[in-house]
Write a protein that holds these residues in place. Structure first.
Motif, short mmCIF file in Angstrom:
data_model
loop_
_atom_site.label_atom_id
_atom_site.label_comp_id
_atom_site.label_asym_id
_atom_site.label_seq_id
_atom_site.Cartn_x
_atom_site.Cartn_y
_atom_site.Cartn_z
N TRP A 34 0.81 -1.22 0.00
CA TRP A 34 0.00 0.00 0.00
C TRP A 34 0.84 1.27 0.00
CZ3 TRP A 34 0.46 3.53 3.94
CH2 TRP A 34 1.08 3.10 5.11
N THR A 35 2.05 1.23 0.54
CA THR A 35 2.86 2.45 0.63
C THR A 35 3.36 2.92 -0.73
OG1 THR A 35 4.92 1.22 0.99
CG2 THR A 35 3.64 1.83 2.93
N LEU A 36 3.41 2.01 -1.72
CA LEU A 36 4.00 2.37 -3.01
C LEU A 36 3.17 3.43 -3.74
CD1 LEU A 36 5.17 -1.13 -4.27
CD2 LEU A 36 6.42 0.57 -2.93
N PHE A 37 1.87 3.40 -3.57
CA PHE A 37 1.02 4.43 -4.17
C PHE A 37 1.39 5.80 -3.62
CE2 PHE A 37 -2.72 7.17 -3.68
CZ PHE A 37 -3.06 7.36 -5.00
N TYR A 38 1.60 5.89 -2.32
CA TYR A 38 1.92 7.17 -1.70
C TYR A 38 3.34 7.62 -2.07
CZ TYR A 38 -2.37 6.22 0.72
OH TYR A 38 -3.69 5.95 0.98
N GLY B 196 -7.19 13.02 4.44
CA GLY B 196 -6.24 12.03 3.95
C GLY B 196 -5.04 11.90 4.86
N ASP B 197 -5.20 11.19 5.98
CA ASP B 197 -4.13 11.09 6.97
C ASP B 197 -2.86 10.46 6.40
OD1 ASP B 197 -5.71 12.24 8.87
OD2 ASP B 197 -6.31 10.36 9.82
N LEU B 198 -3.01 9.42 5.57
CA LEU B 198 -1.84 8.75 5.05
C LEU B 198 -1.06 9.63 4.09
CD1 LEU B 198 -3.19 5.12 4.49
CD2 LEU B 198 -1.55 5.89 6.21
N VAL B 199 -1.78 10.35 3.24
CA VAL B 199 -1.10 11.26 2.31
C VAL B 199 -0.35 12.32 3.10
CG1 VAL B 199 -1.42 12.98 0.51
CG2 VAL B 199 -2.75 10.88 0.45
N GLN B 200 -1.00 12.89 4.10
CA GLN B 200 -0.38 13.94 4.89
C GLN B 200 0.85 13.42 5.63
OE1 GLN B 200 -3.05 16.08 7.49
NE2 GLN B 200 -1.41 16.55 8.92
N ARG B 201 0.70 12.25 6.26
CA ARG B 201 1.80 11.70 7.03
C ARG B 201 3.03 11.41 6.16
NH1 ARG B 201 1.95 5.30 8.50
NH2 ARG B 201 4.24 5.16 8.53
N LEU B 202 2.81 10.68 5.06
CA LEU B 202 3.95 10.24 4.26
C LEU B 202 4.51 11.38 3.41
CD1 LEU B 202 2.64 6.69 3.32
CD2 LEU B 202 4.30 7.33 5.07
N LEU B 203 3.65 12.28 2.96
CA LEU B 203 4.14 13.45 2.23
C LEU B 203 5.00 14.32 3.13
CD1 LEU B 203 4.14 14.98 -0.44
CD2 LEU B 203 2.07 16.17 0.31
N LEU B 204 4.61 14.45 4.41
CA LEU B 204 5.42 15.23 5.34
C LEU B 204 6.81 14.63 5.50
CD1 LEU B 204 5.89 17.37 7.54
CD2 LEU B 204 4.81 15.79 9.18
N MET B 205 6.90 13.31 5.70
CA MET B 205 8.21 12.69 5.90
C MET B 205 9.05 12.78 4.63
SD MET B 205 7.60 12.16 8.97
CE MET B 205 9.28 11.67 9.34
N PHE B 206 8.43 12.56 3.49
CA PHE B 206 9.13 12.68 2.21
C PHE B 206 9.63 14.11 2.02
CE2 PHE B 206 9.54 13.29 -2.32
CZ PHE B 206 10.00 12.09 -2.82
N ALA B 207 8.76 15.08 2.32
CA ALA B 207 9.12 16.49 2.12
C ALA B 207 10.25 16.92 3.06
CB ALA B 207 7.89 17.37 2.35
N LEU B 208 10.28 16.37 4.27
CA LEU B 208 11.39 16.70 5.17
C LEU B 208 12.71 16.17 4.60
CD1 LEU B 208 9.69 16.00 8.61
CD2 LEU B 208 10.47 18.22 7.74
N GLY B 209 12.67 14.99 3.97
CA GLY B 209 13.87 14.50 3.30
C GLY B 209 14.28 15.39 2.15
N ALA B 210 13.29 15.88 1.39
CA ALA B 210 13.58 16.78 0.28
C ALA B 210 14.21 18.08 0.79
CB ALA B 210 12.31 17.09 -0.50
N LEU B 211 13.66 18.60 1.88
CA LEU B 211 14.25 19.81 2.47
C LEU B 211 15.68 19.55 2.93
CD1 LEU B 211 11.54 21.53 4.71
CD2 LEU B 211 12.32 22.19 2.43
#
Length: 383
Positions: free
Chosen positions: A183-187, A235-250
């Motif tokens: 399921w994580t691959l979609f996000y 969309g809790d999952l989108v928010q959660r995983l996008l936040l962690m991904f975005a912190l890596g991008a930053l």
């Protein structure tokens, strides 16, 4: 996730400001100065995170629970770590490639071939085997509603719309879920789209403060939801995983301004622990600290080998169906340590087959029609 390139291209792959940052020999360099694109622990951490997910999911399949603290399962931390690493490296990938078609092609080749093979093999091999081992019929998984064919078709677009395969007896491990990791691959793909959008708009090369502002907004929404119980963003999952991904991008975009002082790392660890103990969502106070710890570890761990064969993605996508099969045998009555060793060994073998038979051949196609040397672009997951 990490990429290797000819030495002449290394400067283009280093974080912005790396050459102007504190020298690598100083006691507490910035993240940019500490990170070496040719010598880092990204490969190792990906494999470690995949192993953590394997362990926690095996306990879930066997006993119906997995270790965690309050609202944070250990597997949540591992998945978050995947997304932090991915955010850092995929941002670097966009800035290196500089082309939407090439970026999309590279990302698709890294995720989709192995994902599709996993779907098909799970449907036509794992599901019938699990059915038979649990007292059912091998043919039932093809004739029952929601069977093997619909499992593949419903999930082929990456979004997991169907987690089970009809016809498998309810007694099978996993409560009918034949693969609880995909399921994580979609996000992950959603995050790739976000990077592509920011890249096309030019925000990854200039006006990076707008990216920073967006991540701050995501963090504030996460904190507000955890402390008030009111959903700010759907969309809790989108928010959660996008936040962690975005912190890596930053972490990549502002690497020259990210310190690695031990006192800061201690404070980061404290924020993560406090969030885990006192809140249902540790990310409300610990997301930034967790991302910092992961990136500094990836840059500064003393053991930083370049893994020639990247099995992390295969371990991640295959350990659940492997566990379903093995724990449908008398192994289910064995001590947990024996179960974990058996699942780990079998998963490693399957992951190796995935790497050599699917992933590596697919990656050799990424520069079809364009000669760019011997570059290998490897991404994981998550994811």
């Amino acid at each position: 996730m990490t990429a290797s390139a000819p030495p002449a291209r290394d400067a283009a792959r280093a974080p912005r400001g790396a050459r102007a940052a504190s020298p690598r020999g100083t006691r507490h360099p910035s993240l940019a100065a500490a990170y070496d694109p040719r010598h880092n622990a990204f490969d190792v951490l990906r494999l470690v995170f995949a192993g953590v997910v394997l362990v926690t999911h095996t306990t879930e399949l066997s006993f119906g629970w997995q270790p965690g603290v309050r609202g944070t399962d250990v597997s949540d931390l591992a998945v978050d770590g995947f997304f932090v690493l991915s955010g850092f490296l995929i941002t670097a990938s966009w800035l290196r490639l500089g082309s939407l078609p090439r970026f999309a092609w590279h990302r698709a080749l890294r995720i989709l071939p192995a994902f599709w093979v996993c779907l098909v093999v799970t449907a036509v091999v794992v599901a019938p085997l699990a059915s038979v081992l649990n007292g059912g019929s091998a043919t039932a998984v093809f004739t029952a509603p929601g069977g093997a064919v619909t499992y593949v078709l419903h999930n082929a677009a990456l979004f997991m719309a169907q987690f089970g395969v009809g016809g498998i007896p309810a007694s099978a491990p996993g409560d009918g879920v034949v693969n609880g990791s995909l399921w994580t691959l979609f996000y992950e793909a959603v995050c790739y789209l976000a990077v592509a959008a920011l890249g096309v708009l030019g925000l990854l090369r200039s006006r990076t403060w707008l990216v920073l502002a967006g991540v701050v907004a995501l963090q504030l929404a996460t904190t507000a939801e955890a402390t008030t119980g009111v959903d700010v963003v759907p969309g809790d999952l989108v928010q959660r995983l996008l936040l962690m991904f975005a912190l890596g991008a930053l972490g990549f975009l502002f690497a020259d301004r990210v310190p690695t002082h031990p006192a800061l790392l201690v404070a980061a660890a404290a924020s993560v622990l406090a969030g885990m103990v006192w809140l249902d969502d540790y990310r409300a106070v610990g997301a930034v600290g967790f991302a910092l710890l992961v990136l500094v570890a990836a840059a500064r761990l003393p053991w930083r080998p370049r893994l020639r064969h990247d099995l992390s993605y295969g371990v991640y996508i295959w350990h659940w169906p492997v566990g379903v099969v093995l724990l449908s045998t008398p192994l289910a009555a064995a001590p947990v340590a024996v179960q974990l060793v058996a699942v780990a060994l079998a998963t490693t073998a399957v992951a190796a087959a995935s790497w050599f038979g699917v992933e590596a051949p697919a990656l050799r196609l990424k520069d079809a029609g364009r000669r760019v040397g011997a570059h290998r672009d490897r991404l994981t997951p998550q994811g």
